[in-house]
Every structure is written in C-alpha cells, then in structure tokens.
Design a protein around this motif. Structure first.
Motif, mmCIF file in Angstrom:
data_model
loop_
_atom_site.group_PDB
_atom_site.id
_atom_site.type_symbol
_atom_site.label_atom_id
_atom_site.label_comp_id
_atom_site.label_asym_id
_atom_site.label_seq_id
_atom_site.Cartn_x
_atom_site.Cartn_y
_atom_site.Cartn_z
ATOM 1 N N LEU A 105 10.238 -3.633 -2.969
ATOM 2 C CA LEU A 105 8.810 -3.826 -2.699
ATOM 3 C C LEU A 105 8.557 -3.897 -1.195
ATOM 4 O O LEU A 105 7.648 -3.245 -0.671
ATOM 5 C CB LEU A 105 8.303 -5.095 -3.387
ATOM 6 N N VAL A 106 9.358 -4.690 -0.501
ATOM 7 C CA VAL A 106 9.198 -4.822 0.949
ATOM 8 C C VAL A 106 9.408 -3.471 1.627
ATOM 9 O O VAL A 106 8.644 -3.094 2.530
ATOM 10 C CB VAL A 106 10.171 -5.888 1.514
ATOM 11 N N ASN A 107 10.421 -2.716 1.188
ATOM 12 C CA ASN A 107 10.667 -1.392 1.767
ATOM 13 C C ASN A 107 9.481 -0.457 1.528
ATOM 14 O O ASN A 107 9.086 0.293 2.422
ATOM 15 C CB ASN A 107 11.948 -0.782 1.206
ATOM 16 N N MET A 108 8.902 -0.490 0.317
ATOM 17 C CA MET A 108 7.745 0.361 0.015
ATOM 18 C C MET A 108 6.540 -0.020 0.869
ATOM 19 O O MET A 108 5.870 0.852 1.439
ATOM 20 C CB MET A 108 7.375 0.245 -1.476
ATOM 21 N N LEU A 109 6.259 -1.317 0.957
ATOM 22 C CA LEU A 109 5.119 -1.773 1.746
ATOM 23 C C LEU A 109 5.330 -1.475 3.226
ATOM 24 O O LEU A 109 4.401 -1.084 3.930
ATOM 25 C CB LEU A 109 4.883 -3.274 1.529
ATOM 26 N N SER A 110 6.550 -1.657 3.679
ATOM 27 C CA SER A 110 6.871 -1.400 5.083
ATOM 28 C C SER A 110 6.650 0.069 5.419
ATOM 29 O O SER A 110 6.072 0.406 6.456
ATOM 30 C CB SER A 110 8.328 -1.793 5.344
ATOM 31 N N GLU A 111 7.089 0.949 4.529
ATOM 32 C CA GLU A 111 6.929 2.382 4.765
ATOM 33 C C GLU A 111 5.457 2.792 4.710
ATOM 34 O O GLU A 111 4.987 3.548 5.557
ATOM 35 C CB GLU A 111 7.735 3.183 3.740
ATOM 36 N N SER A 112 4.721 2.283 3.727
ATOM 37 C CA SER A 112 3.314 2.682 3.584
ATOM 38 C C SER A 112 2.446 2.132 4.719
ATOM 39 O O SER A 112 1.490 2.780 5.135
ATOM 40 C CB SER A 112 2.766 2.249 2.228
ATOM 41 N N GLU A 113 2.766 0.947 5.218
ATOM 42 C CA GLU A 113 1.985 0.348 6.302
ATOM 43 C C GLU A 113 2.485 0.771 7.677
ATOM 44 O O GLU A 113 1.816 0.539 8.677
ATOM 45 C CB GLU A 113 2.032 -1.187 6.205
ATOM 46 N N GLY A 114 3.683 1.327 7.728
ATOM 47 C CA GLY A 114 4.253 1.705 9.013
ATOM 48 C C GLY A 114 4.644 0.510 9.857
ATOM 49 O O GLY A 114 4.641 0.561 11.080
ATOM 50 N N THR A 115 4.993 -0.573 9.198
ATOM 51 C CA THR A 115 5.364 -1.811 9.870
ATOM 52 C C THR A 115 6.775 -2.203 9.469
ATOM 53 O O THR A 115 7.137 -2.095 8.301
ATOM 54 C CB THR A 115 4.411 -2.959 9.456
ATOM 55 N N ALA A 116 7.551 -2.665 10.425
ATOM 56 C CA ALA A 116 8.900 -3.133 10.114
ATOM 57 C C ALA A 116 8.809 -4.420 9.296
ATOM 58 O O ALA A 116 7.895 -5.224 9.504
ATOM 59 C CB ALA A 116 9.667 -3.397 11.407
ATOM 60 N N PRO A 117 9.741 -4.629 8.365
ATOM 61 C CA PRO A 117 9.713 -5.860 7.572
ATOM 62 C C PRO A 117 9.740 -7.123 8.437
ATOM 63 O O PRO A 117 9.143 -8.130 8.078
ATOM 64 C CB PRO A 117 10.971 -5.761 6.716
ATOM 65 N N SER A 118 10.404 -7.053 9.578
ATOM 66 C CA SER A 118 10.463 -8.231 10.455
ATOM 67 C C SER A 118 9.100 -8.580 11.028
ATOM 68 O O SER A 118 8.868 -9.718 11.424
ATOM 69 C CB SER A 118 11.456 -7.986 11.589
ATOM 70 N N LYS A 119 8.191 -7.608 11.078
ATOM 71 C CA LYS A 119 6.839 -7.831 11.618
ATOM 72 C C LYS A 119 5.814 -8.127 10.525
ATOM 73 O O LYS A 119 4.676 -8.478 10.811
ATOM 74 C CB LYS A 119 6.370 -6.608 12.411
ATOM 75 N N MET A 120 6.215 -7.975 9.264
ATOM 76 C CA MET A 120 5.286 -8.194 8.159
ATOM 77 C C MET A 120 5.045 -9.685 7.947
ATOM 78 O O MET A 120 5.974 -10.487 8.006
ATOM 79 C CB MET A 120 5.833 -7.595 6.856
ATOM 80 N N ALA A 121 3.798 -10.022 7.674
ATOM 81 C CA ALA A 121 3.466 -11.401 7.332
ATOM 82 C C ALA A 121 3.661 -11.591 5.833
ATOM 83 O O ALA A 121 3.478 -10.648 5.046
ATOM 84 C CB ALA A 121 2.025 -11.699 7.715
ATOM 85 N N ALA A 122 4.012 -12.788 5.441
ATOM 86 C CA ALA A 122 4.220 -13.067 4.020
ATOM 87 C C ALA A 122 2.929 -12.845 3.238
ATOM 88 O O ALA A 122 2.958 -12.436 2.078
ATOM 89 C CB ALA A 122 4.731 -14.486 3.830
ATOM 90 N N ALA A 123 1.781 -13.072 3.868
ATOM 91 C CA ALA A 123 0.496 -12.893 3.191
ATOM 92 C C ALA A 123 0.230 -11.429 2.848
ATOM 93 O O ALA A 123 -0.561 -11.133 1.946
ATOM 94 C CB ALA A 123 -0.629 -13.436 4.064
ATOM 95 N N SER A 124 0.880 -10.498 3.556
ATOM 96 C CA SER A 124 0.660 -9.073 3.280
ATOM 97 C C SER A 124 1.463 -8.580 2.085
ATOM 98 O O SER A 124 1.348 -7.425 1.696
ATOM 99 C CB SER A 124 1.011 -8.243 4.520
ATOM 100 N N LEU A 125 2.249 -9.443 1.495
ATOM 101 C CA LEU A 125 3.070 -9.081 0.344
ATOM 102 C C LEU A 125 2.216 -9.190 -0.922
ATOM 103 O O LEU A 125 2.104 -10.252 -1.521
ATOM 104 C CB LEU A 125 4.274 -10.019 0.268
ATOM 105 N N VAL A 126 1.585 -8.077 -1.285
ATOM 106 C CA VAL A 126 0.686 -8.050 -2.438
ATOM 107 C C VAL A 126 1.168 -6.972 -3.406
ATOM 108 O O VAL A 126 1.426 -5.839 -3.006
ATOM 109 C CB VAL A 126 -0.763 -7.748 -1.992
ATOM 110 N N MET A 127 1.278 -7.352 -4.663
ATOM 111 C CA MET A 127 1.720 -6.407 -5.699
ATOM 112 C C MET A 127 0.504 -5.696 -6.283
ATOM 113 O O MET A 127 -0.418 -6.328 -6.773
ATOM 114 C CB MET A 127 2.441 -7.154 -6.825
ATOM 115 N N THR A 128 0.536 -4.379 -6.243
ATOM 116 C CA THR A 128 -0.509 -3.577 -6.887
ATOM 117 C C THR A 128 -0.037 -3.224 -8.302
ATOM 118 O O THR A 128 1.098 -3.520 -8.680
ATOM 119 C CB THR A 128 -0.766 -2.285 -6.089
#
Length: 181
Positions: free
Chosen positions: A54-77
C-alpha cells in the motif's frame, strides 16, 4: 504435543481473563506477545507485506518517498481494499501506527544497509535477518541501496569525475618475491 487450535484459544482466553482481573496493565503484555496491537489487530508477515505494498502504491502515485509521507496520507480506497484484502478490516489508526513503525525501521535500515555484508549469509547473520524481513522494506529503500551499489561499483570514466574514483592498494610482498618482472 502441540495443542489443538480450540485448546489454544481457550488457554489464551483463560490467561486473559485471569490477567484482566489481577492486573489490567499486564493484559497488554499478553496481547502484544501474541502480535496484537492496541486496536486488537493481529499483525503478521502477510499483513505487513500488504501494508508495504500500500505504501509503495501511494508513494508511486503521489510521487513522494515513503520517508516523506505523513501517516495521515495513508488512506485506503476501494481499489486498495480489493487489491490488499488483508488490510480491509484494519482500522485506519492501526494502519497509521504500523506505518510509522515501518517508516522508522526503513529509515534505520537505509542507513545500515551499506555496512551489511551480503556475500556471506549464515543463519544468524544480519544479512540473513534482513533477507528474512524483506517484506518490511519499502521499494524506495531497496532501490536507493541498489542504485548506491551501482554507483559505488561503476567505472571511474562513467562518473566523469576523478573525485569519486575508488582505489584499492594491495600490499602483497610475497607475490613480488615469487614473480620478479
């Protein structure tokens, strides 16, 4: 002899009831020893692998590295729920807590990977442990390490600068004594 699953469940419930009556704070020790978190979600390698996916998919779609992702951005569609079925019933708070834990693990692993010798993997080595835990490693952490290795081992002429060139000086006096040229 191994206990039957029903007996294990009864034994666990008996221990839990006894602990809850004696000392409720020890209840969390019992639950965490059986891989439950505070949301009563049981985390295992399969569920962790789905969270990393999930993190890899969100990271790729947002163009953001997982280390820069906020926990709040972890949303399951709905798409993620269909693809990652093991995470469908997990509360978002539990997903976010586990994500923070995996993010810390990957941060520390990213700094340690260059120091690990993967050429000799015996059962109790750090390299063997990292290989066993590969399902916890984000794609960005893996690719950064592979790219660094490729850069470290590239020919100096392909780097276009001499300051990055690595040199190795071998001191083998015995060889020169045997092979005079």
């Amino acid at each position: 002899t191994p206990q039957q699953p029903a007996n294990k469940g009864r034994t666990f419930l008996a221990q839990a009831c006894t602990l809850a009556q004696q000392d409720p704070s020890k209840m969390w020790h019992l639950l965490s020893s059986h891989d439950f978190d505070r949301s009563l979600v049981r985390w295992g390698p399969d569920r962790d692998a789905d969270l990393v996916a999930l993190v890899n998919m969100l990271s790729e779609s947002e163009g953001t590295a997982p280390s820069k992702m906020a926990a709040a951005s972890l949303v399951m569609t709905d798409y993620h729920r269909r693809k990652l079925t093991r995470l469908g019933s997990v509360p978002e708070s539990s997903l976010r807590q586990r994500f923070v834990l995996l993010k810390l693990f990957n941060h520390h692993l990213d700094r340690a990977l260059p120091l690990i010798d993967f050429s000799r993997r015996f059962s109790s080595s750090i390299a063997s442990t990292v290989c066993e835990l590969q399902h916890l490693i984000f794609y960005a952490t893996k690719s950064a390490f592979v790219n660094a290795v490729l850069e470290w081992t590239a020919c100096p002429s392909s780097r276009n600068t001499e300051r990055h060139a690595l040199t190795v000086l071998l001191h083998r006096p015995g060889r020169w004594a045997r092979d005079p040229k």
